[in-house]
Design an enzyme around this catalytic site. Structure first.
Site, mmCIF file in Angstrom:
data_model
loop_
_atom_site.group_PDB
_atom_site.id
_atom_site.type_symbol
_atom_site.label_atom_id
_atom_site.label_comp_id
_atom_site.label_asym_id
_atom_site.label_seq_id
_atom_site.Cartn_x
_atom_site.Cartn_y
_atom_site.Cartn_z
ATOM 1 N N ASP A 189 0.451 -0.876 -0.143
ATOM 2 C CA ASP A 189 -0.302 0.142 0.303
ATOM 3 C C ASP A 189 0.990 1.514 -0.057
ATOM 4 O OD1 ASP A 189 -3.062 1.393 0.440
ATOM 5 O OD2 ASP A 189 -2.582 1.408 2.530
ATOM 6 N N ASP A 217 -0.248 5.129 1.502
ATOM 7 C CA ASP A 217 -0.738 6.024 2.387
ATOM 8 C C ASP A 217 -0.323 5.143 3.544
ATOM 9 O OD1 ASP A 217 -0.425 8.223 1.023
ATOM 10 O OD2 ASP A 217 -2.902 7.924 0.332
ATOM 11 N N ASP A 238 -1.385 -1.436 5.712
ATOM 12 C CA ASP A 238 -1.116 -0.064 7.542
ATOM 13 C C ASP A 238 -2.926 -0.212 7.970
ATOM 14 O OD1 ASP A 238 -2.303 1.905 5.529
ATOM 15 O OD2 ASP A 238 -2.488 3.581 7.332
#
Length: 259
Positions: A13, A15, A209
Site C-alpha cells: 500500500d 499511504d 497499514d
C-alpha cells in the site's frame, strides 16, 4: 501452519506505508531502491482513483521516491481491467477524476450519460448533487453500478473527507442497488495486480497499514501479509479482528533486509 515459499514479489500500500501526509516514511526510499536493485517484481497500490499512474509517479518523485509508472496499481486501473474482461467496449457514466476517466478511455470505453452500460463511481473532490442525481436515475433505468473502492473517508490536512464508499451508500439508499466494489479489500485488485507483473500469490507478500483493507485483501488473495504500524492500525487494534496478519512490523524500514 505450513511453511510459506520465499517471497519473490512484493505488493505494498502507499499511504501509511511509504508516505504519510505527503512525507516519505523513513525507510521507504531504501525499500524501493532495494526492490529495483534485486529486480524483484513489485507494485505500489492505492485505492485512490483520482490520479493516473503517471501523476502518482511525479508526485512520489517530488517526495524522493522513484517508483516506475508500471509499478503503480490504482483502483481505477483495476476497475478498467475488470470491465475490459467482463464487458469489453462498453459505455459508462463516470463520476470521478482523470485517473478513472483515463483508465477507461485506454480500454476503449465510451463515456456518456445516454443509456450507459455502467455507472462508475470513483474518488473526486467535486461531488455534485446533479451528478449523483443523474447516477441514481441511470441506475434506476438499468445501468449497472460499479465503484472503484469502498473507502468511506479519505485523509486531508483539515481532517476526514467523505470518500467513494460514503457516496456509494447515498446512491444505494436512493436506488436500492449496491455497487460492485473493485478495490481493496476485494482480492480481485490483488489478483489482477499480480497478473500484471507475472507474479503468483504463493510467492508474494502484501504490506499494508490497515487490517480491514490491506491485510484482508492480501489474506483472501493467498499472500503472506505484513502489517506496519505507521498508519491507521495499532497493535491493540489487531485483536478486534477475527483474522491476523502473517507478520507485524514497526515500519517499512524493517522489511528492507527481507527483500
Amino acid at each position: 501452519m505450513a511453511e510459506r515459499k520465499p517471497i519473490e514479489s512484493w505488493l505494498t500500500d502507499m499511504d501509511g506505508v511509504l508516505i504519510h501526509e505527503g512525507v516519505p516514511i523513513p525507510g521507504a526510499d531504501a525499500f524501493i531502491k532495494k526492490l529495483k536493485e534485486t529486480g524483484k517484481p513489485f507494485l505500489v497500490l492505492t485505492n485512490n482513483s483520482i490520479y493516473t499512474a503517471r501523476d502518482l509517479h511525479a508526485r512520489l518523485a517530488r517526495m524522493g521516491l522513484d517508483v516506475p509508472v508500471e509499478s503503480l496499481w490504482t483502483s481505477a486501473l483495476a476497475t478498467a481491467k475488470f470491465l475490459d474482461n467482463q464487458h469489453p467496449g462498453g459505455t459508462a457514466y463516470v463520476i470521478g477524476e482523470a485517473g478513472l476517466t483515463t483508465a477507461l478511455h485506454d480500454i476503449g470505453y465510451v463515456l456518456t450519460d445516454h443509456d450507459p452500460d455502467f455507472v462508475i463511481l470513483g474518488e473526486t473532490r467535486t461531488y455534485s448533487f446533479e451528478a449523483m442525481t443523474k447516477a441514481v436515475r441511470l441506475i434506476n433505468n438499468g445501468a449497472r453500478f460499479i465503484a472503484t473502492n469502498p473507502d468511506e473517508t479519505g485523509p486531508s490536512a483539515e481532517g476526514a473527507l467523505p470518500a467513494t464508499g460514503a457516496v456509494a451508500a447515498l446512491i444505494t439508499k436512493a436506488t436500492g442497488k449496491a455497487p460492485y466494489f473493485v478495490g481493496k479489500p476485494n482480492p480481485l485488485m490483488m489478483r489482477t495486480g499480480l497478473n500484471a507483473i507475472g507474479a503468483h500469490s504463493e510467492t508474494s507478500a502484501m504490506i499494508g497499514d490497515r487490517m480491514d483493507t490491506d491485510v484482508l485483501a492480501g489474506l483472501e488473495a493467498g499472500m503472506e501479509t505484513f502489517l506496519v504500524l505507521t498508519g491507521l492500525t495499532s497493535k491493540a487494534d489487531i485483536e478486534r479482528y477475527p483474522f491476523r496478519p502473517t507478520n507485524v512490523v514497526d515500519s517499512i524500514a524493517d522489511l528492507v533486509e527481507r527483500i
